[in-house]
Write a protein that holds these residues in place. Structure first.
Motif, PDB file in Angstrom:
ATOM      1  N   LYS A   1      -2.765  -3.193  -2.808  1.00 41.29           N
ATOM      2  CA  LYS A   1      -2.895  -4.521  -2.171  1.00 41.29           C
ATOM      3  C   LYS A   1      -1.527  -5.146  -1.924  1.00 41.29           C
ATOM      4  O   LYS A   1      -1.332  -5.821  -0.912  1.00 41.29           O
ATOM      5  N   ARG A   2      -0.592  -4.924  -2.835  1.00 38.09           N
ATOM      6  CA  ARG A   2       0.759  -5.472  -2.644  1.00 38.09           C
ATOM      7  C   ARG A   2       1.470  -4.811  -1.467  1.00 38.09           C
ATOM      8  O   ARG A   2       2.279  -5.444  -0.791  1.00 38.09           O
ATOM      9  N   ASP A   3       1.158  -3.541  -1.217  1.00 42.65           N
ATOM     10  CA  ASP A   3       1.865  -2.783  -0.177  1.00 42.65           C
ATOM     11  C   ASP A   3       1.202  -2.829   1.198  1.00 42.65           C
ATOM     12  O   ASP A   3       1.810  -2.394   2.173  1.00 42.65           O
ATOM     13  N   ILE A   4      -0.021  -3.324   1.287  1.00 40.54           N
ATOM     14  CA  ILE A   4      -0.734  -3.339   2.566  1.00 40.54           C
ATOM     15  C   ILE A   4      -0.464  -4.671   3.273  1.00 40.54           C
ATOM     16  O   ILE A   4      -0.836  -5.735   2.767  1.00 40.54           O
ATOM     17  N   GLU A   5       0.165  -4.563   4.426  1.00 40.36           N
ATOM     18  CA  GLU A   5       0.413  -5.767   5.224  1.00 40.36           C
ATOM     19  C   GLU A   5      -0.885  -6.217   5.880  1.00 40.36           C
ATOM     20  O   GLU A   5      -1.658  -5.391   6.368  1.00 40.36           O
ATOM     21  N   ASP A   6      -1.144  -7.508   5.897  1.00 42.16           N
ATOM     22  CA  ASP A   6      -2.314  -8.095   6.559  1.00 42.16           C
ATOM     23  C   ASP A   6      -3.624  -7.461   6.101  1.00 42.16           C
ATOM     24  O   ASP A   6      -4.479  -7.120   6.916  1.00 42.16           O
TER      25      ASP A   6
END
Length: 181
Positions: A70-75
């Motif tokens: 979740k921290r690494d997924i943009e938008d």
């Protein structure tokens, strides 16, 4: 003396053969148990994903992803919404995981499962995709959960020959959607 040596050697050979045979059996049993575990985990994850998509539950879908993903997924909000809408209101009736690849094991963690999935819709269409998730990581609990959902709005037979799966091949977490006309 020679008889005693031969007798001891024969006994050692018999014992080592018996040990090897039981070792192979336990290895086969262990592999069977690991495969059953992986299949159960894949089926459980598929059911959770399908439930979220069918119920248009964007928040539930986001919760399936690991904290690190979740921290690494943009938008992620926009991507989750887009994934739900890719099915155009059709319900997923069932999923089938054709093949899966596992890295790690319960003893050698993290245990990651990646599977090719077929989503069968209530309108008769099929969509093909990939799901990748971490089911076990005692050293870093933030890795446990969904990492990648990658889906194409067509069946595997309709995919172009040169189609590239961006998410699975990149190793980056996220929601990846391919539209084929």
């Amino acid at each position: 003396m020679k008889k005693a040596t031969l007798t001891i050697l024969c006994l050692l050979m018999i014992l080592s053969t018996a040990f090897c045979l039981t070792g192979c059996k336990s290895r086969e049993q262990r592999l069977s148990e690991e495969t059953a575990y992986e299949d159960a985990q894949m089926n459980a994850m598929n059911k959770k994903i399908v439930k979220c998509i069918n119920e248009k539950d964007k928040e539930g879908l986001k919760k399936l992803f690991s904290k690190s993903a979740k921290r690494d997924i943009e938008d992620i909000d926009i991507k989750a919404e887009e994934l739900i809408h890719v099915f155009k209101g059709n319900k997923i009736q069932s999923t089938n995981s054709d093949a899966h690849v596992t890295s790690g094991s319960p003893e050698s963690q993290p245990l990651n499962i990646t599977a090719n999935c077929i989503f069968k819709l209530d309108n008769g269409k099929q969509y093909v995709g990939w799901i990748s998730f971490c089911t076990m990581d005692d050293k870093n609990k933030e890795n446990v959960g969904l990492m990648v959902i990658e889906i194409c709005n067509c069946s595997s037979k309709e995919l172009p020959e040169n189609h590239m799966w961006n998410g699975i091949n990149s190793g980056k977490p996220g929601i990846f959607i391919h539209y084929i006309d």
